[in-house]
Design a protein around this motif. Sequence first.
Motif, PDB file in Angstrom:
ATOM      1  N   GLY A 215      58.669  -8.743  23.817  1.00  0.00           N
ATOM      2  CA  GLY A 215      59.745  -7.515  23.098  1.00  0.00           C
ATOM      3  C   GLY A 215      60.709  -8.104  24.033  1.00  0.00           C
TER       4      GLY A 215
ATOM      5  N   SER B  14      64.745 -10.578  12.189  1.00  0.00           N
ATOM      6  CA  SER B  14      63.622  -9.479  12.613  1.00  0.00           C
ATOM      7  C   SER B  14      64.081  -8.262  12.156  1.00  0.00           C
TER       8      SER B  14
ATOM      9  N   GLY C  84      63.473  -9.596  23.210  1.00  0.00           N
ATOM     10  CA  GLY C  84      64.193  -9.937  22.233  1.00  0.00           C
ATOM     11  C   GLY C  84      64.759 -11.067  21.746  1.00  0.00           C
ATOM     12  N   ALA C  85      65.426 -11.254  20.619  1.00  0.00           N
ATOM     13  CA  ALA C  85      65.285 -12.723  19.429  1.00  0.00           C
ATOM     14  C   ALA C  85      65.773 -13.418  20.414  1.00  0.00           C
TER      15      ALA C  85
ATOM     16  N   SER D  48      67.182 -17.005  14.556  1.00  0.00           N
ATOM     17  CA  SER D  48      66.110 -16.033  15.152  1.00  0.00           C
ATOM     18  C   SER D  48      64.750 -15.330  15.056  1.00  0.00           C
ATOM     19  N   THR D  49      63.919 -14.670  16.125  1.00  0.00           N
ATOM     20  CA  THR D  49      62.901 -13.498  15.284  1.00  0.00           C
ATOM     21  C   THR D  49      62.604 -12.661  16.881  1.00  0.00           C
ATOM     22  N   ASP D  50      62.451 -11.793  17.118  1.00  0.00           N
ATOM     23  CA  ASP D  50      61.998 -11.083  17.878  1.00  0.00           C
ATOM     24  C   ASP D  50      60.511 -11.668  18.634  1.00  0.00           C
ATOM     25  N   SER D  51      60.603 -11.539  19.888  1.00  0.00           N
ATOM     26  CA  SER D  51      59.802 -12.526  21.089  1.00  0.00           C
ATOM     27  C   SER D  51      58.329 -11.490  21.144  1.00  0.00           C
TER      28      SER D  51
END
Length: 321
Positions: free
Chosen positions: A20, A118, A22-23, A14-17
């Motif tokens: 903003g 992240s 959230g991941a 997962s990565t932060d979108s």
Amino acid sequence: MAVTVISTGGTIASTDSSDGGGAAPELTAATLVGAVPGLEETVDIETHDFSNVPSPHFTIEQMYELVELIRELDDDPDVDGLVVTQGTDILEESAYFVDLCYDGTTPVAFTGAMRNPSLASPDGPANLLASVQTVRSEAAADAGVVVVFNDRVHAARDVTKTNSMNVDTFRSPEFGPLAVRDEDRVTWRRSTEGEEPTFDPDPDRLTNDVFAVTATADMPEAAVSSAADSAALCLAATGAGHIPPTIIPALESLRDRAVPIVATTRCPEGRLARDTYGFRGSEATLRELDCYYSERNLQKTRIKTIVALAADRLPDAFDSP
């Protein structure tokens, strides 16, 4: 020695979108491998993107499809180890599902992360490295499916997530890990005790319609009666196998409707008693209800019930006291 890394999603991927929000899972298996310094320079790594979903979205159907993929890779003589990356929320259930259905010779390890890439100090790269080292170690071939997290190697049948956010979340209550990783070495200290049968479930008979209920003080009958038309009910009793009398009529109704009841304890350690107490709602009542007895926690008991029902082998899966 080639190792295949199978990515299914979860926090490790997962990565932060950008908005903003959230991941969310986005990274591929190749990206995860590339984030481990020097890994591809020392080990021949192949990657497979199985899915990219949050852990709670992973289904029973996907668990079986994962088993089929692992069996296929086990037949490949060029594959010497398999590492599955997954979200931690239901990782112990997926790993146990595979452990129940897979009897190949290629070592299999599940791993993941509590901190996504992240965040500061993401734990995914270290867990992936430790998993690759584990499946390459000689003793891994006889360990069954394992879960590797925070430099500890756990049996899939024993391990459980114990903390909602801490990186040291996966533990094996009562018996502890099988091995630990020190630098580039994996030190094995114990083996799994007692053979569990391997099941070959009919995929058309796999169902998520197996209820799981935890016994609590003075709980309402409706918490159990809602399982009247289910394939089975898994019940985590208090203590050594005790239930409040409020739910006994509903459990008797399930028994009379031939709905299997599989009992375990809600305690993180220990097993159900057979004949210590005799009051109404004790283990004597569980015997009268024709309950099966499980030695796994509630979530794993449900997975084993699902697999055993689909293989038409429920009596082989659990004890009958």
